[in-house]
Design a protein around this motif. Structure first.
Motif, PDB file in Angstrom:
ATOM      1  N   ALA A   1      52.397  51.597  52.034  1.00  0.00           N
ATOM      2  CA  ALA A   1      51.689  50.789  51.042  1.00  0.00           C
ATOM      3  C   ALA A   1      50.189  50.886  51.286  1.00  0.00           C
ATOM      4  O   ALA A   1      49.733  50.851  52.434  1.00  0.00           O
ATOM      5  CB  ALA A   1      52.136  49.337  51.145  1.00  0.00           C
ATOM      6  N   PRO A   2      49.405  51.022  50.246  1.00  0.00           N
ATOM      7  CA  PRO A   2      47.950  51.085  50.438  1.00  0.00           C
ATOM      8  C   PRO A   2      47.413  49.732  50.894  1.00  0.00           C
ATOM      9  O   PRO A   2      47.994  48.688  50.596  1.00  0.00           O
ATOM     10  CB  PRO A   2      47.438  51.439  49.038  1.00  0.00           C
ATOM     11  N   ASP A   3      46.326  49.773  51.629  1.00  0.00           N
ATOM     12  CA  ASP A   3      45.741  48.512  52.076  1.00  0.00           C
ATOM     13  C   ASP A   3      44.773  47.939  51.053  1.00  0.00           C
ATOM     14  O   ASP A   3      44.224  46.854  51.249  1.00  0.00           O
ATOM     15  CB  ASP A   3      45.049  48.665  53.440  1.00  0.00           C
ATOM     16  N   ARG A   4      44.556  48.660  49.959  1.00  0.00           N
ATOM     17  CA  ARG A   4      43.748  48.152  48.858  1.00  0.00           C
ATOM     18  C   ARG A   4      44.410  48.513  47.538  1.00  0.00           C
ATOM     19  O   ARG A   4      44.818  49.661  47.338  1.00  0.00           O
ATOM     20  CB  ARG A   4      42.329  48.722  48.890  1.00  0.00           C
ATOM     21  N   ILE A   5      44.531  47.562  46.645  1.00  0.00           N
ATOM     22  CA  ILE A   5      45.100  47.777  45.318  1.00  0.00           C
ATOM     23  C   ILE A   5      44.071  47.354  44.290  1.00  0.00           C
ATOM     24  O   ILE A   5      43.560  46.231  44.347  1.00  0.00           O
ATOM     25  CB  ILE A   5      46.401  46.971  45.133  1.00  0.00           C
ATOM     26  N   PRO A   6      43.718  48.217  43.364  1.00  0.00           N
ATOM     27  CA  PRO A   6      42.704  47.859  42.357  1.00  0.00           C
ATOM     28  C   PRO A   6      43.115  46.629  41.551  1.00  0.00           C
ATOM     29  O   PRO A   6      44.293  46.432  41.233  1.00  0.00           O
ATOM     30  CB  PRO A   6      42.638  49.106  41.465  1.00  0.00           C
ATOM     31  N   VAL A   7      42.129  45.797  41.257  1.00  0.00           N
ATOM     32  CA  VAL A   7      42.354  44.607  40.436  1.00  0.00           C
ATOM     33  C   VAL A   7      42.196  44.989  38.973  1.00  0.00           C
ATOM     34  O   VAL A   7      41.261  45.713  38.592  1.00  0.00           O
ATOM     35  CB  VAL A   7      41.338  43.499  40.806  1.00  0.00           C
ATOM     36  N   ALA A   8      43.121  44.514  38.140  1.00  0.00           N
ATOM     37  CA  ALA A   8      43.063  44.823  36.713  1.00  0.00           C
ATOM     38  C   ALA A   8      41.750  44.321  36.111  1.00  0.00           C
ATOM     39  O   ALA A   8      41.210  43.291  36.518  1.00  0.00           O
ATOM     40  CB  ALA A   8      44.248  44.179  36.002  1.00  0.00           C
ATOM     41  N   ARG A   9      41.263  45.055  35.122  1.00  0.00           N
ATOM     42  CA  ARG A   9      39.958  44.730  34.548  1.00  0.00           C
ATOM     43  C   ARG A   9      39.940  43.338  33.936  1.00  0.00           C
ATOM     44  O   ARG A   9      38.957  42.604  34.066  1.00  0.00           O
ATOM     45  CB  ARG A   9      39.593  45.783  33.494  1.00  0.00           C
ATOM     46  N   PHE A  10      41.033  42.946  33.263  1.00  0.00           N
ATOM     47  CA  PHE A  10      41.047  41.638  32.597  1.00  0.00           C
ATOM     48  C   PHE A  10      40.981  40.503  33.614  1.00  0.00           C
ATOM     49  O   PHE A  10      40.469  39.419  33.328  1.00  0.00           O
ATOM     50  CB  PHE A  10      42.295  41.497  31.707  1.00  0.00           C
ATOM     51  N   ALA A  11      41.499  40.749  34.841  1.00  0.00           N
ATOM     52  CA  ALA A  11      41.463  39.712  35.861  1.00  0.00           C
ATOM     53  C   ALA A  11      40.059  39.482  36.393  1.00  0.00           C
ATOM     54  O   ALA A  11      39.784  38.455  37.029  1.00  0.00           O
ATOM     55  CB  ALA A  11      42.403  40.079  37.008  1.00  0.00           C
ATOM     56  N   ARG A  12      39.163  40.442  36.132  1.00  0.00           N
ATOM     57  CA  ARG A  12      37.771  40.310  36.589  1.00  0.00           C
ATOM     58  C   ARG A  12      36.867  39.683  35.543  1.00  0.00           C
ATOM     59  O   ARG A  12      35.683  39.426  35.804  1.00  0.00           O
ATOM     60  CB  ARG A  12      37.225  41.691  36.980  1.00  0.00           C
ATOM     61  N   LEU A  13      37.399  39.413  34.372  1.00  0.00           N
ATOM     62  CA  LEU A  13      36.580  38.866  33.288  1.00  0.00           C
ATOM     63  C   LEU A  13      35.893  37.547  33.651  1.00  0.00           C
ATOM     64  O   LEU A  13      34.726  37.340  33.297  1.00  0.00           O
ATOM     65  CB  LEU A  13      37.428  38.693  32.024  1.00  0.00           C
ATOM     66  N   PRO A  14      36.580  36.594  34.335  1.00  0.00           N
ATOM     67  CA  PRO A  14      35.916  35.317  34.642  1.00  0.00           C
ATOM     68  C   PRO A  14      34.669  35.464  35.493  1.00  0.00           C
ATOM     69  O   PRO A  14      33.884  34.513  35.601  1.00  0.00           O
ATOM     70  CB  PRO A  14      37.010  34.528  35.394  1.00  0.00           C
ATOM     71  N   ALA A  15      34.457  36.616  36.127  1.00  0.00           N
ATOM     72  CA  ALA A  15      33.247  36.821  36.926  1.00  0.00           C
ATOM     73  C   ALA A  15      32.034  37.157  36.064  1.00  0.00           C
ATOM     74  O   ALA A  15      30.902  37.117  36.543  1.00  0.00           O
ATOM     75  CB  ALA A  15      33.473  37.946  37.947  1.00  0.00           C
ATOM     76  N   LEU A  16      32.248  37.454  34.778  1.00  0.00           N
ATOM     77  CA  LEU A  16      31.150  37.862  33.895  1.00  0.00           C
ATOM     78  C   LEU A  16      30.505  36.635  33.253  1.00  0.00           C
ATOM     79  O   LEU A  16      31.193  35.825  32.621  1.00  0.00           O
ATOM     80  CB  LEU A  16      31.667  38.798  32.801  1.00  0.00           C
ATOM     81  N   PRO A  17      29.208  36.456  33.374  1.00  0.00           N
ATOM     82  CA  PRO A  17      28.530  35.307  32.736  1.00  0.00           C
ATOM     83  C   PRO A  17      28.800  35.226  31.237  1.00  0.00           C
ATOM     84  O   PRO A  17      28.954  34.129  30.692  1.00  0.00           O
ATOM     85  CB  PRO A  17      27.056  35.565  33.034  1.00  0.00           C
ATOM     86  N   ALA A  18      28.841  36.363  30.559  1.00  0.00           N
ATOM     87  CA  ALA A  18      29.090  36.356  29.117  1.00  0.00           C
ATOM     88  C   ALA A  18      30.472  35.790  28.802  1.00  0.00           C
ATOM     89  O   ALA A  18      30.640  35.024  27.843  1.00  0.00           O
ATOM     90  CB  ALA A  18      28.944  37.770  28.556  1.00  0.00           C
ATOM     91  N   PHE A  19      31.462  36.158  29.597  1.00  0.00           N
ATOM     92  CA  PHE A  19      32.810  35.622  29.391  1.00  0.00           C
ATOM     93  C   PHE A  19      32.832  34.113  29.660  1.00  0.00           C
ATOM     94  O   PHE A  19      33.475  33.352  28.924  1.00  0.00           O
ATOM     95  CB  PHE A  19      33.802  36.337  30.315  1.00  0.00           C
TER      96      PHE A  19
END
Length: 380
Positions: free
Chosen positions: A14-32
């Motif tokens: 198993a990889p020790d890092r798994i990419p986070v889906a783009r939609f899950a990162r939306l709350p980090a955007l000030p515009a969102f």
């Protein structure tokens, strides 16, 4: 047909890092965030999450307000009388303007309420005034605060913490030589034991129990509560010689002298006495490393008769489902102690199983943030 002689396929690591889906990162955007705050359906969620985040940011100040309230003995003062800020300022020798800020902060934290210029305790504040040991635990938190001054260094293990010096017994009998230190430790342990004792006694059935030995029970607070709740039990306390006199005094004051036996000793150095059909370890394991805990559990197994029961009660972590009390407080506290660690229910059961116990039960305590309970039986 079996693939005889062919190498078995194994799953890739198993990889020790798994990419986070783009939609899950939306709350980090000030515009969102701005867009969500304008949406009627999402507005309440955004506000609640924002307030929760600010509570985390301001948590250190909240803790300092709590400690100041306790150290100035404001809860006992307000337990019987409502008082003005001026009266409290005069009573505590704090300038009126600063006392007003402190009192209003306590109102915001729902420890106090204010009406027509008078301050009084809320239900939460009344509990703070009346729960044995709670104010003592809060009062000594300045030690933990200093240990956490540089949290990154703390989690890297680069801090020589002070907290272990506050609890002298965690390093064994050698830490229990100073009478003043012993008295301070024993008093806080006994006071803070009342809630744990009540919840443990309520969670565990005692009808088939004849004799209980409490190991590491200090001055006998747990056994005193158990003796009061279960009048037919024979009780034995096993702990260091330094606490024996205070335990004897406690048992005498409770009218339990005829039902209790005190056996001085250290479970690190001597086998546990035999004779009890139930052994209790109340807030003991999390003070010690796995190797010490396993040795203690094996000693308990050897001391019990076939069918005998071991009961472990202490704050525990949430394991795969972390929880605030266990994972965001007691785990850090134990780390600062430098000798043990907070464990999950499954970790405690695993150690008990290695010692030989089986037939585990995990009754739910009334207040899981106070204690959790695991019991096991020595196989016949």
């Amino acid at each position: 047909m079996a693939d005889v002689g062919l190498p078995r396929r194994t799953a890739p690591p198993a990889p020790d890092r798994i990419p986070v889906a783009r939609f899950a990162r939306l709350p980090a955007l000030p515009a969102f965030q701005a867009w969500a705050a304008r949406m009627p359906i999402l507005r309440r969620i955004v506000r609640a999450e924002g307030e929760a985040m600010f509570d985390l940011v301001a948590g250190f100040c909240h803790a300092q307000v709590l400690q100041a309230i306790v150290r100035l003995r404001i809860p006992p003062l307000l337990l019987t009388h409502r008082m003005t800020a001026a009266a409290l300022a005069a009573e505590t020798d704090v300038p009126l303007d600063r006392m007003t800020v402190l009192l209003n902060a306590a109102v915001a934290l729902r420890l106090l309420r204010q009406r027509r210029g008078y301050y009084a305790l809320t239900m939460r504040g009344t509990a703070l005034a009346g729960v044995p040991g709670l104010q003592g635990m809060i009062d000594h938190h300045d030690v933990l605060y200093r240990d956490l001054t540089d949290p990154v260094a703390f989690f890297r293990g680069e801090v020589e913490t002070e907290l272990a010096d506050f609890w002298p017994y965690v390093f064994g009998a050698s830490g229990a030589t100073d009478p003043e230190t012993t008295a301070r430790y024993s008093r806080l342990m006994a006071d803070s034991q009342s809630l744990v004792a009540a919840d443990t006694i309520a969670a565990v059935p005692w009808r088939d129990t004849v004799s209980v030995m409490d190991v590491g029970g200090g001055t006998g607070a747990f056994l005193t509560a158990l003796g009061d709740a279960e009048p037919n039990l024979a009780l034995t306390l096993f702990d260091l010689p330094a606490v024996a006199p205070a335990a004897a005094d406690r048992f005498a004051a409770a009218g339990l002298t005829d039902r209790t036996t005190i056996v001085p000793g250290s479970f690190r150095d001597t086998p546990l006495p035999t004779g009890a059909d139930t052994i209790t370890l109340v807030r003991v394991l999390y003070d010690h490393a796995d190797q010490t805990v396993l040795a203690l559990l094996k000693s308990a197994y050897d001391a019990l008769p076939p069918g005998g029961r071991l009961i472990v009660s202490e704050p525990m972590t949430g394991g795969p489902r972390p929880q605030r009390a266990g994972d965001a407080y007691f785990a850090l506290y134990c780390m600062a102690m430098r000798t043990g660690r907070a464990r999950s229910v499954s970790e405690v059961k695993s150690l008990m199983q290695q010692a030989g116990f089986a037939q585990f039960q995990t009754p739910r305590a009334r207040r899981p943030f106070v204690t959790s309970v695991v019991s096991g039986v020595k196989q016949a």
